[in-house]
Design a protein around this motif. Structure first.
Motif, short mmCIF file in Angstrom:
data_model
loop_
_atom_site.label_atom_id
_atom_site.label_comp_id
_atom_site.label_asym_id
_atom_site.label_seq_id
_atom_site.Cartn_x
_atom_site.Cartn_y
_atom_site.Cartn_z
N TYR A 81 0.82 -1.39 0.01
CA TYR A 81 0.06 -0.05 -0.04
C TYR A 81 0.73 1.10 0.08
O TYR A 81 0.69 2.13 -0.87
N ASP B 24 -3.75 9.73 11.49
CA ASP B 24 -3.55 8.80 10.14
C ASP B 24 -3.91 7.41 10.35
O ASP B 24 -3.69 6.62 11.31
N LEU B 26 -3.49 4.70 8.51
CA LEU B 26 -2.58 3.44 8.49
C LEU B 26 -1.82 3.33 9.55
O LEU B 26 -1.37 2.23 10.04
N ILE B 71 -8.73 0.96 3.69
CA ILE B 71 -8.23 2.50 3.50
C ILE B 71 -7.87 2.62 1.95
O ILE B 71 -8.17 3.84 1.65
N ARG B 72 -7.56 1.79 1.32
CA ARG B 72 -7.19 1.80 -0.12
C ARG B 72 -8.63 2.36 -0.88
O ARG B 72 -8.51 3.22 -1.64
N LYS B 75 -10.44 6.83 2.08
CA LYS B 75 -9.31 7.71 2.28
C LYS B 75 -8.39 7.33 3.69
O LYS B 75 -8.98 7.10 4.59
N ARG B 76 -7.13 8.03 3.23
CA ARG B 76 -6.32 7.68 4.64
C ARG B 76 -6.47 8.38 5.90
O ARG B 76 -6.18 8.01 6.69
#
Lengths: 86, 79
Positions: A81, B24, B26, B71-72, B75-76
């Motif tokens: 990713y 965030d 991620l 998430i992909r 949005k992140r």
């Protein structure tokens, strides 16, 4: 090896996991945190093998094997990713 | 032994709070991966290796991959 030596080594490896946690908290960007997580996974595999030695059960080694394989898959997903999106 | 387990529980708590407060997403996923990793070690200390194996395979690998795919698609960063 005697139990005391193994417990001391387990404490040292736990300190390594805490250092990885520190990097994960401080890391300014997401790749820093991903690398910290990867290091924590490797250190944890060593910890599981050491605990299998401590409990004297060879079945516990399978847990370390499955662990090392599967966390690698999760980190590969994160790395792909970060590079270009799955 | 009890000192090591206490340190691991403390680290798990810190990682869980970090997963809550990150903007965030991620980074939050990576922190929750660390939480499930530490939970797996604690199950191992309680002499339940099968539960530890299930926790490692589901929590650390499958949930992380599914969250990254989610998430992909969305949005992140959280507003």
């Amino acid at each position: 090896m005697s139990g005391t030596v193994i417990l001391t080594l387990t404490g040292i490896i736990t300190a390594g996991i805490l250092l990885c946690l520190l990097r994960l908290l401080k890391g300014p960007t997401a790749p820093d945190r991903a690398v910290a997580m990867d290091t924590a996974c490797t250190v944890t595999t060593a910890l599981l093998v050491l605990l299998a030695l401590f409990f004297k059960r060879s079945v516990y080694l399978d847990v370390a094997l499955v662990y090392a394989l599967l966390t690698f898959m999760g980190l590969v997903a994160i790395a792909r990713y970060l590079e270009r999106g799955i | 032994m009890i000192i090591i387990v206490s340190l691991l529980v403390l680290a798990m708590l810190v990682a869980a709070v970090a997963a809550l407060i990150y903007r965030d997403l991620l980074s939050a996923v990576i922190a929750s991966c660390l939480v499930s990793l530490l939970a797996s070690i604690l199950f191992f200390f309680l002499q339940a290796p099968d539960v530890a194996m299930a926790e490692a395979s589901i929590g650390a690998a499958l949930v992380t991959a599914i969250f990254v795919i989610a998430i992909r698609r969305t949005k992140r960063y959280e507003e």
